[in-house]
Design a protein around this motif. Structure first.
Motif, PDB file in Angstrom:
ATOM      1  N   UNK A 124       1.353   7.898   7.109  1.00  0.00           N
ATOM      2  CA  UNK A 124       1.578   7.931   8.553  1.00  0.00           C
ATOM      3  C   UNK A 124       0.700   6.941   9.300  1.00  0.00           C
ATOM      4  N   UNK A 125      -0.587   6.839   8.885  1.00  0.00           N
ATOM      5  CA  UNK A 125      -1.500   5.890   9.518  1.00  0.00           C
ATOM      6  C   UNK A 125      -0.994   4.453   9.360  1.00  0.00           C
ATOM      7  N   UNK A 126      -0.532   4.133   8.162  1.00  0.00           N
ATOM      8  CA  UNK A 126      -0.061   2.766   7.916  1.00  0.00           C
ATOM      9  C   UNK A 126       1.183   2.477   8.746  1.00  0.00           C
ATOM     10  N   UNK A 127       2.098   3.470   8.804  1.00  0.00           N
ATOM     11  CA  UNK A 127       3.292   3.305   9.648  1.00  0.00           C
ATOM     12  C   UNK A 127       2.895   3.083  11.107  1.00  0.00           C
ATOM     13  N   UNK A 128       1.989   3.925  11.589  1.00  0.00           N
ATOM     14  CA  UNK A 128       1.610   3.861  13.007  1.00  0.00           C
ATOM     15  C   UNK A 128       0.918   2.551  13.357  1.00  0.00           C
ATOM     16  N   UNK A 129       0.223   1.949  12.379  1.00  0.00           N
ATOM     17  CA  UNK A 129      -0.455   0.679  12.650  1.00  0.00           C
ATOM     18  C   UNK A 129       0.474  -0.513  12.481  1.00  0.00           C
ATOM     19  N   UNK A 130       1.461  -0.374  11.606  1.00  0.00           N
ATOM     20  CA  UNK A 130       2.309  -1.527  11.301  1.00  0.00           C
ATOM     21  C   UNK A 130       3.279  -1.859  12.435  1.00  0.00           C
ATOM     22  N   UNK A 131       3.855  -0.837  13.065  1.00  0.00           N
ATOM     23  CA  UNK A 131       4.841  -1.120  14.110  1.00  0.00           C
ATOM     24  C   UNK A 131       4.259  -1.872  15.310  1.00  0.00           C
ATOM     25  N   UNK A 132       3.089  -1.464  15.832  1.00  0.00           N
ATOM     26  CA  UNK A 132       2.508  -2.282  16.896  1.00  0.00           C
ATOM     27  C   UNK A 132       2.244  -3.718  16.464  1.00  0.00           C
ATOM     28  N   UNK A 133       1.869  -3.917  15.194  1.00  0.00           N
ATOM     29  CA  UNK A 133       1.625  -5.279  14.704  1.00  0.00           C
ATOM     30  C   UNK A 133       2.929  -6.075  14.688  1.00  0.00           C
ATOM     31  N   UNK A 134       4.004  -5.425  14.247  1.00  0.00           N
ATOM     32  CA  UNK A 134       5.302  -6.108  14.249  1.00  0.00           C
ATOM     33  C   UNK A 134       5.725  -6.467  15.672  1.00  0.00           C
ATOM     34  N   UNK A 135       5.603  -5.515  16.568  1.00  0.00           N
ATOM     35  CA  UNK A 135       6.038  -5.734  17.947  1.00  0.00           C
ATOM     36  C   UNK A 135       5.186  -6.803  18.631  1.00  0.00           C
ATOM     37  N   UNK A 136       3.888  -6.803  18.304  1.00  0.00           N
ATOM     38  CA  UNK A 136       2.999  -7.806  18.894  1.00  0.00           C
ATOM     39  C   UNK A 136       3.427  -9.211  18.492  1.00  0.00           C
ATOM     40  N   UNK A 137       3.739  -9.400  17.202  1.00  0.00           N
ATOM     41  CA  UNK A 137       4.177 -10.714  16.730  1.00  0.00           C
ATOM     42  C   UNK A 137       5.482 -11.125  17.402  1.00  0.00           C
ATOM     43  N   UNK A 138       6.391 -10.174  17.556  1.00  0.00           N
ATOM     44  CA  UNK A 138       7.697 -10.477  18.151  1.00  0.00           C
ATOM     45  C   UNK A 138       7.580 -10.804  19.634  1.00  0.00           C
ATOM     46  N   UNK A 139       6.865  -9.946  20.366  1.00  0.00           N
ATOM     47  CA  UNK A 139       6.736 -10.185  21.806  1.00  0.00           C
ATOM     48  C   UNK A 139       5.931 -11.437  22.107  1.00  0.00           C
ATOM     49  N   UNK A 181       0.823  -1.204   0.000  1.00  0.00           N
ATOM     50  CA  UNK A 181       0.000   0.000   0.000  1.00  0.00           C
ATOM     51  C   UNK A 181       0.863   1.263   0.000  1.00  0.00           C
ATOM     52  N   UNK A 182       1.942   1.248   0.767  1.00  0.00           N
ATOM     53  CA  UNK A 182       2.776   2.438   0.873  1.00  0.00           C
ATOM     54  C   UNK A 182       3.517   2.723  -0.430  1.00  0.00           C
ATOM     55  N   UNK A 183       3.903   1.679  -1.170  1.00  0.00           N
ATOM     56  CA  UNK A 183       4.575   1.882  -2.447  1.00  0.00           C
ATOM     57  C   UNK A 183       3.706   2.654  -3.424  1.00  0.00           C
ATOM     58  N   UNK A 184       2.413   2.312  -3.483  1.00  0.00           N
ATOM     59  CA  UNK A 184       1.498   3.029  -4.376  1.00  0.00           C
ATOM     60  C   UNK A 184       1.308   4.473  -3.914  1.00  0.00           C
ATOM     61  N   UNK A 185       1.243   4.680  -2.611  1.00  0.00           N
ATOM     62  CA  UNK A 185       1.049   6.036  -2.085  1.00  0.00           C
ATOM     63  C   UNK A 185       2.253   6.929  -2.365  1.00  0.00           C
ATOM     64  N   UNK A 186       3.456   6.372  -2.281  1.00  0.00           N
ATOM     65  CA  UNK A 186       4.656   7.159  -2.559  1.00  0.00           C
ATOM     66  C   UNK A 186       4.683   7.622  -4.015  1.00  0.00           C
ATOM     67  N   UNK A 187       4.184   6.797  -4.935  1.00  0.00           N
ATOM     68  CA  UNK A 187       4.089   7.209  -6.328  1.00  0.00           C
ATOM     69  C   UNK A 187       3.176   8.410  -6.494  1.00  0.00           C
ATOM     70  N   UNK A 188       2.045   8.410  -5.750  1.00  0.00           N
ATOM     71  CA  UNK A 188       1.119   9.540  -5.815  1.00  0.00           C
ATOM     72  C   UNK A 188       1.727  10.795  -5.205  1.00  0.00           C
ATOM     73  N   UNK A 189       2.576  10.630  -4.188  1.00  0.00           N
ATOM     74  CA  UNK A 189       3.236  11.785  -3.565  1.00  0.00           C
ATOM     75  C   UNK A 189       4.055  12.548  -4.598  1.00  0.00           C
ATOM     76  N   UNK A 190       4.807  11.827  -5.453  1.00  0.00           N
ATOM     77  CA  UNK A 190       5.631  12.490  -6.460  1.00  0.00           C
ATOM     78  C   UNK A 190       4.784  13.258  -7.465  1.00  0.00           C
TER      79      UNK A 190
END
Length: 575
Positions: A232-247, A175-184
């Motif tokens: 920003x929303x995707x970043x903010x949601x992804x890190x807790x998901x990563x940490x949850x899987x790890x912990x 999702x973020x890859x497509x959004x970065x294209x739109x940013x440019x």
């Protein structure tokens, strides 16, 4: 990536240094948890000699890791900055070779964004590749192997955590890859709006359009803001998901080890190392995912740069030979259509001009006067027909020869930041001060230049804001004549001058440029009535050709222009 490879091969030493330092950095990072495990075992056995020896090795590895990490950043930065600098210069040089049509295709605002913003993204791409992309795969593989080696029976736990984190990464970073294209894309739009508004500020204020322009800019800015917020929303949601899987994996590992500690007492020392390796595996996956996102953004920018580099200039030159041409000009059944336009601007134009003649070009607005002049200077090539310059097909003449032979003075005088001297020398790089002063005299520019304390060293501000319209036109005219051109084109370039100044300019041209073939595009017939020939254009057609007296008798179009202007001019000026 082919474009980058061409430039990367120029810096093999830096690349080798980046690879070696990355391997050393990851190697020390992977071995440190194993040393900690050995130290814990030594503590459990109360082996002080082993503790001291292992502690020294641990400090030594930490120092090596820090040094190699610093060198990895150093070499990565060297590669990124040098390659980007080379690519920026190459792109700028390519843009310099573009014709008007190429520039209009991309738009100047988009090209500026590509030279600045997109180049910054390519710098980030290279930094990511030579730091994270070199290190993280090694960390992932090494941490996974060391984790299995540390607690072999929990191998499945690592795989389970990897699957969970990879699934979250794929969902997030696609999702973020497509959004970065739109940013440019929106960066292009914002830059274009800002540039147009700032360059046309006088028009904006004259028509009280500040609020309207602000609203338009704000709309585009809001669209860009929405995209950045989603990132920003995707970043903010992804890190807790990563940490949850790890912990969750760490908690499960501690639970399983705790339940079997009596049968596996050595796991007490191993569990801390195993948890560290789990964290390293997770961090490697996350960083690889984030780096992939940065790389995808950089690849979007790289593709935009590639688009510029792969674009073939509309105008090509078959030779580099420098020649001295005479001032004859001949159009042979020339037609021209602008790119992306279906309607011809010029249709079947034919005429011949002898060296040293003065030619007037007149016609109604939109009749194709400026287009015809641009074809003489080979700013465009005709769609059909042939243009001969000095008896040779203009397509068979080198660019240096064309620019040396033909000088084009535009109606809209464009000066660059610097001094008056620097601007005038653009017409002839090797011009002496005497030649510059003579050109200023011809253009009636010396009148105001001499009033400055620093005369020709007077500074030209951004967009030449410290000069009036008439002063800019006279400086532009001086730049056009400083090289004593064989063919001089004046595209309504005295429109901002008063009648007296315009007459003095024409007298100066007639006196000092006697052998120069001069084309004068003018709205006012008084500017061309003394020409050897006057070309009358009407809706892209050459409707008549002759002297002022002849055209008054034979050309209805010329007669109509004459009757329209006669009421505004003194009759003697047009007779």
């Amino acid at each position: 990536m082919q474009i980058l490879r061409e430039h990367l091969f120029k810096y093999p030493t830096y690349i080798l240094g980046a690879v070696i330092s990355a391997v050393a950095s990851i190697g020390t990072m992977l071995y440190q948890p194993k040393l900690l495990q050995d130290i814990l075992n030594a503590i459990l056995k109360n082996n002080m000699d082993a503790i001291k020896t292992l502690s020294v090795w641990l400090i030594f590895l930490a120092v090596i890791g820090v040094i190699s990490g610093i060198y990895n950043v150093y070499f990565a930065a060297k590669i990124a900055q040098n390659v980007t600098s080379d690519l920026r210069l190459r792109t700028y040089q390519k843009i310099q070779s573009f014709s008007f049509g190429n520039i209009e295709h991309f738009s100047s605002g988009s090209l500026v964004v590509r030279l600045i913003n997109d180049m910054n993204q390519i710098t980030n791409l290279l930094m990511s590749v030579f730091m994270q992309f070199l290190r993280m795969p090694l960390m992932f593989i090494g941490a996974f192997i060391m984790g299995v080696y540390t607690l072999p029976r929990l191998w499945w736990l690592e795989i389970l955590m990897i699957i969970l984190v990879i699934l979250v990464s794929i969902f997030t970073f696609q999702k973020m890859g497509r959004l970065f294209g739109q940013v440019q894309i929106f960066m292009d739009k914002i830059n274009t709006r800002a540039k147009e508004t700032l360059q046309g500020m006088r028009v904006v204020k004259s028509f009280n359009q500040e609020a309207n322009n602000s609203a338009n800019f704000n709309q585009t800015s809001d669209e860009l803001n929405k995209i950045n917020l989603w990132i920003g929303y995707i970043f903010s949601a992804s890190f807790p998901a990563f940490m949850l899987a790890t912990y969750a994996a760490i908690a499960l590992a501690i639970y399983l080890v705790g339940g079997s500690i009596t049968s596996h007492p050595s796991d007490v020392a191993a569990i801390s190392s195993y948890v560290t390796y789990l964290s390293l595996v997770m961090n490697a996956i996350i960083v690889i995912g984030m780096t992939a996102t940065m790389v995808s953004r950089g690849l979007v920018s790289l593709e935009r740069i590639k688009e510029v580099l792969d674009t073939k200039p509309d105008l090509t030159y078959v030779t580099d030979q420098d020649e001295d041409l005479k001032g004859s000009v001949e159009f042979k059944h020339v037609s021209f259509t602008y790119p992306d336009s279906k309607q011809e601007t010029l249709h079947d134009i034919s005429f011949k001009v002898a060296p040293g003649q003065k030619i007037g070009i007149v016609g109604k607005t939109g009749s194709g006067k400026s287009t015809l002049a641009q074809l003489i200077a080979r700013l465009y090539d005709p769609s059909s027909g042939e243009i001969d310059l000095g008896g040779k097909n203009i397509k068979e003449v080198s660019q240096k020869t064309v620019t040396k032979t033909v000088s084009f003075v535009l109606q809209r005088a464009i000066l660059f930041s610097g001094t008056i001297n620097e601007n005038l020398r653009q017409g002839k790089k090797t011009a002496s001060q005497a030649e510059i002063e003579k050109a200023a005299q011809i253009a009636q520019a010396e009148e105001f230049i001499s009033k400055y304390p620093d005369t020709f060293e007077h500074e030209v501000e951004e967009r030449s804001a410290n000069f009036s319209g008439g002063q800019k036109q006279r400086l532009s005219l001086a730049r056009g004549v400083v090289g004593n051109p064989v063919v001089l084109i004046l595209d309504d370039s005295t429109s901002a001058l008063d009648a007296k100044s315009e007459k003095l300019v024409q007298e100066g041209l007639a006196k000092h440029l006697k052998g120069t073939t001069t084309f004068i595009i003018a709205e006012k017939l008084v500017s061309v009535k003394d020409a050897d020939q006057i070309l009358v254009l009407d809706d892209g057609h050459l409707s008549a050709c002759g002297t002022h007296a002849e055209l008054l008798k034979t050309s209805p179009v010329y007669q109509e222009i004459y009757q329209t202007q006669k009421a505004k001019e003194r009759r003697s000026d047009l007779s």
